[in-house]
Design a protein around this motif. Structure first.
Motif, PDB file in Angstrom:
ATOM      1  N   LEU A  99       0.964  -1.208   0.063  1.00 14.32           N
ATOM      2  CA  LEU A  99      -0.117  -0.015   0.068  1.00 14.32           C
ATOM      3  C   LEU A  99       0.786   1.120  -0.002  1.00 14.32           C
ATOM      4  N   SER A 100       1.360   1.594  -1.216  1.00 14.16           N
ATOM      5  CA  SER A 100       2.450   2.750  -1.401  1.00 14.16           C
ATOM      6  C   SER A 100       2.348   3.058  -2.804  1.00 14.16           C
ATOM      7  N   PHE A 101       3.277   4.052  -3.339  1.00 11.10           N
ATOM      8  CA  PHE A 101       3.682   4.332  -4.537  1.00 11.10           C
ATOM      9  C   PHE A 101       4.987   4.244  -4.645  1.00 11.10           C
ATOM     10  N   THR A 102       5.456   3.764  -5.931  1.00 11.46           N
ATOM     11  CA  THR A 102       6.820   3.941  -6.384  1.00 11.46           C
ATOM     12  C   THR A 102       6.959   4.660  -7.601  1.00 11.46           C
ATOM     13  N   ARG A 103       6.034   5.199  -8.127  1.00  9.23           N
ATOM     14  CA  ARG A 103       6.156   6.214  -9.290  1.00  9.23           C
ATOM     15  C   ARG A 103       4.881   7.033  -9.281  1.00  9.23           C
ATOM     16  N   ASP A 104       4.991   8.262  -9.562  1.00  7.36           N
ATOM     17  CA  ASP A 104       3.895   9.134  -9.687  1.00  7.36           C
ATOM     18  C   ASP A 104       3.941  10.313 -11.079  1.00  7.36           C
ATOM     19  N   HIS A 105       3.014  10.590 -11.758  1.00 14.13           N
ATOM     20  CA  HIS A 105       3.083  11.464 -12.720  1.00 14.13           C
ATOM     21  C   HIS A 105       4.477  10.951 -13.619  1.00 14.13           C
ATOM     22  N   GLY A 106       4.406   9.463 -13.684  1.00 12.58           N
ATOM     23  CA  GLY A 106       5.585   9.232 -14.677  1.00 12.58           C
ATOM     24  C   GLY A 106       6.873   9.046 -14.364  1.00 12.58           C
ATOM     25  N   VAL A 107       6.977   9.641 -12.944  1.00 14.45           N
ATOM     26  CA  VAL A 107       8.466   9.663 -12.347  1.00 14.45           C
ATOM     27  C   VAL A 107       8.719   8.350 -11.360  1.00 14.45           C
ATOM     28  N   GLU A 108       9.770   7.483 -11.648  1.00 11.98           N
ATOM     29  CA  GLU A 108       9.916   6.770 -10.697  1.00 11.98           C
ATOM     30  C   GLU A 108      10.675   7.227  -9.225  1.00 11.98           C
ATOM     31  N   VAL A 109      10.073   6.823  -8.363  1.00  9.91           N
ATOM     32  CA  VAL A 109      10.263   7.518  -7.165  1.00  9.91           C
ATOM     33  C   VAL A 109      11.812   6.790  -6.340  1.00  9.91           C
ATOM     34  N   GLY A 110      11.545   5.520  -6.915  1.00  2.00           N
ATOM     35  CA  GLY A 110      12.654   4.566  -6.139  1.00  2.00           C
ATOM     36  C   GLY A 110      12.801   4.004  -4.855  1.00  2.00           C
ATOM     37  N   SER A 111      11.693   4.065  -4.242  1.00  4.10           N
ATOM     38  CA  SER A 111      11.256   3.551  -2.913  1.00  4.10           C
ATOM     39  C   SER A 111       9.630   3.509  -2.909  1.00  4.10           C
ATOM     40  N   LEU A 112       9.383   2.409  -1.608  1.00  6.15           N
ATOM     41  CA  LEU A 112       8.103   2.456  -1.082  1.00  6.15           C
ATOM     42  C   LEU A 112       7.466   3.732  -0.479  1.00  6.15           C
ATOM     43  N   THR A 113       6.755   4.471  -1.156  1.00  4.34           N
ATOM     44  CA  THR A 113       6.440   5.810  -0.520  1.00  4.34           C
ATOM     45  C   THR A 113       5.004   5.772   0.092  1.00  4.34           C
ATOM     46  N   PRO A 114       4.969   6.404   1.296  1.00  3.45           N
ATOM     47  CA  PRO A 114       3.418   6.303   1.794  1.00  3.45           C
ATOM     48  C   PRO A 114       2.481   7.388   1.115  1.00  3.45           C
ATOM     49  N   VAL A 115       1.105   6.857   0.966  1.00  5.20           N
ATOM     50  CA  VAL A 115       0.421   7.472   0.258  1.00  5.20           C
ATOM     51  C   VAL A 115      -0.514   8.936   0.998  1.00  5.20           C
ATOM     52  N   HIS A 116      -1.082   9.446   0.375  1.00  8.37           N
ATOM     53  CA  HIS A 116      -1.821  10.519   1.011  1.00  8.37           C
ATOM     54  C   HIS A 116      -3.201   9.922   1.558  1.00  8.37           C
ATOM     55  N   ARG A 117      -3.361  10.064   2.905  1.00  7.90           N
ATOM     56  CA  ARG A 117      -4.429   9.522   3.644  1.00  7.90           C
ATOM     57  C   ARG A 117      -5.520  10.196   3.676  1.00  7.90           C
ATOM     58  N   THR A 118      -6.295  10.209   2.744  1.00 11.69           N
ATOM     59  CA  THR A 118      -7.673  10.650   2.535  1.00 11.69           C
ATOM     60  C   THR A 118      -8.876   9.688   2.017  1.00 11.69           C
ATOM     61  N   TYR A 119     -10.100  10.158   2.376  1.00 14.73           N
ATOM     62  CA  TYR A 119     -11.041   9.246   1.910  1.00 14.73           C
ATOM     63  C   TYR A 119     -11.219   9.157   0.335  1.00 14.73           C
ATOM     64  N   ASP A 120     -11.222  10.251  -0.298  1.00 16.20           N
ATOM     65  CA  ASP A 120     -11.100   9.924  -1.760  1.00 16.20           C
ATOM     66  C   ASP A 120     -10.101   9.126  -2.277  1.00 16.20           C
ATOM     67  N   HIS A 121      -8.802   9.385  -1.837  1.00 17.65           N
ATOM     68  CA  HIS A 121      -7.630   8.513  -2.207  1.00 17.65           C
ATOM     69  C   HIS A 121      -7.841   7.015  -1.994  1.00 17.65           C
ATOM     70  N   ALA A 122      -8.449   6.871  -0.712  1.00 16.78           N
ATOM     71  CA  ALA A 122      -8.461   5.494  -0.231  1.00 16.78           C
ATOM     72  C   ALA A 122      -9.468   4.613  -1.313  1.00 16.78           C
ATOM     73  N   ARG A 123     -10.669   5.285  -1.577  1.00 17.95           N
ATOM     74  CA  ARG A 123     -11.435   4.901  -2.770  1.00 17.95           C
ATOM     75  C   ARG A 123     -10.833   4.666  -3.921  1.00 17.95           C
ATOM     76  N   ARG A 124      -9.773   5.531  -4.553  1.00 16.18           N
ATOM     77  CA  ARG A 124      -9.085   5.208  -5.770  1.00 16.18           C
ATOM     78  C   ARG A 124      -8.187   4.105  -5.581  1.00 16.18           C
ATOM     79  N   ILE A 125      -7.474   3.977  -4.655  1.00 19.63           N
ATOM     80  CA  ILE A 125      -6.525   2.784  -4.246  1.00 19.63           C
ATOM     81  C   ILE A 125      -7.526   1.365  -4.125  1.00 19.63           C
ATOM     82  N   ALA A 126      -8.560   1.610  -3.650  1.00 18.00           N
ATOM     83  CA  ALA A 126      -9.280   0.264  -3.434  1.00 18.00           C
ATOM     84  C   ALA A 126      -9.934  -0.231  -4.984  1.00 18.00           C
ATOM     85  N   GLY A 127     -10.110   0.966  -5.763  1.00 18.71           N
ATOM     86  CA  GLY A 127     -10.348   0.558  -7.057  1.00 18.71           C
ATOM     87  C   GLY A 127      -9.322  -0.256  -7.873  1.00 18.71           C
TER      88      GLY A 127
END
Length: 280
Positions: A99-127
């Motif tokens: 439950l993390s992201f390793t890339r965003d907007h096409g950029v490789e982050v290079g690590s397991l990065t914590p997500v923004h903890r919001t209700y909307d984002h939780a639903r996106r992740i669940a989908g």
């Protein structure tokens, strides 16, 4: 989890690392199953073929690093199909990632990065997680990560994980070493954290240990380079008094011991806890 009842009880296993290959085979009777790092086999068919002797002896479960379900980018379905091919090759009972992201907007982050903890984002992740599970054709589990910066948000970590689970029928891979490290670094009670989770969704557990060298001025780092601590084993006992799980997995990623009995000791202790021979 809608298909959780169909998952086999795997017992107590070990994270497969090539450095341990020979000793794993020598001590096969002590190990019930193996977890493989999915990304090492996605683009290397030859490496996948080398798993066959292991598959003949152990159930194999792929554990990934790059699903990046926490990204705001669209799901990389080509990557999911590649993971599915690995899972099919080893007839995996389930697949997991973080439950993390390793890339965003096409950029490789290079690590397991914590997500923004919001209700909307939780639903996106669940989908996304639900779509991954559908494409895999087998249960998909999300693992809680270690994080060193606690991003502000609408939800606590436990609330975020619970909210994701509320909107999909995937499962949880609960890393108890990550819980212990985060609790120490961010000042929360690890037992209250467990109590706040939908424990009925926990299908697998990770246990691991960190050497004293991984602590600096009271701040702990997650390294999987030592025996499992009493604290993590006590969390395992606490969890198993409240919820049975399908698999317990010991991770060792660095400082591999010359004497494999150190790993066997951890495996046996976890097995005793699972059998309720050691209780908190």
């Amino acid at each position: 989890m809608s298909r959780g009842g169909a998952l086999p009880d795997l017992g107590v296993g070990l994270g497969y690392r090539s450095q341990l290959h020979n000793r794993i085979l020598e001590h096969a009777t002590e190990i019930d199953w193996l977890e493989i790092i999915t990304d090492g086999y996605i683009h290397d068919v030859r490496a996948r073929e080398q798993l066959e002797p292991l598959r003949e002896r152990f159930p194999l479960v792929p554990h990934g690093l790059e699903m990046s379900v926490g990204s705001k980018d669209p799901l990389d379905e080509d990557y999911v199909r590649a993971v599915a091919a690995v899972a099919d090759a080893v007839d995996a009972p389930w697949v997991s990632d973080h439950l993390s992201f390793t890339r965003d907007h096409g950029v490789e982050v290079g690590s397991l990065t914590p997500v923004h903890r919001t209700y909307d984002h939780a639903r996106r992740i669940a989908g996304k997680a639900q779509r991954v599970q559908e494409m895999l054709g087998r249960p998909f589990l999300l693992e809680n990560i270690t994080y060193y910066v606690d991003l502000p948000g609408e939800l606590s970590e436990a609330e975020m994980l619970s909210e994701v689970m509320r909107h999909c029928d995937c499962g949880i891979l609960l890393d108890l070493n990550n819980v212990a490290v985060n609790a120490a670094n961010h000042g929360f009670d690890p037992y209250r954290f467990l109590d706040a989770l939908p424990l009925e969704r926990v299908q697998q557990v990770h246990v691991a240990g960190n050497s004293a060298a991984q602590s600096q001025e009271g701040f702990q780092f997650d390294a999987h380079d030592a025996e499992v601590s009493d604290e993590v084993m006590q969390l395992l006992a606490y969890l198993l008094l409240r919820q049975d799980v399908k698999g317990i997995l010991l991770e060792r990623d660095e400082s591999f011991p010359e004497d494999f009995s150190e790993i066997v000791t951890d495996l046996r202790r976890a097995r005793r806890i699972a059998a309720r021979e050691e209780l908190r």
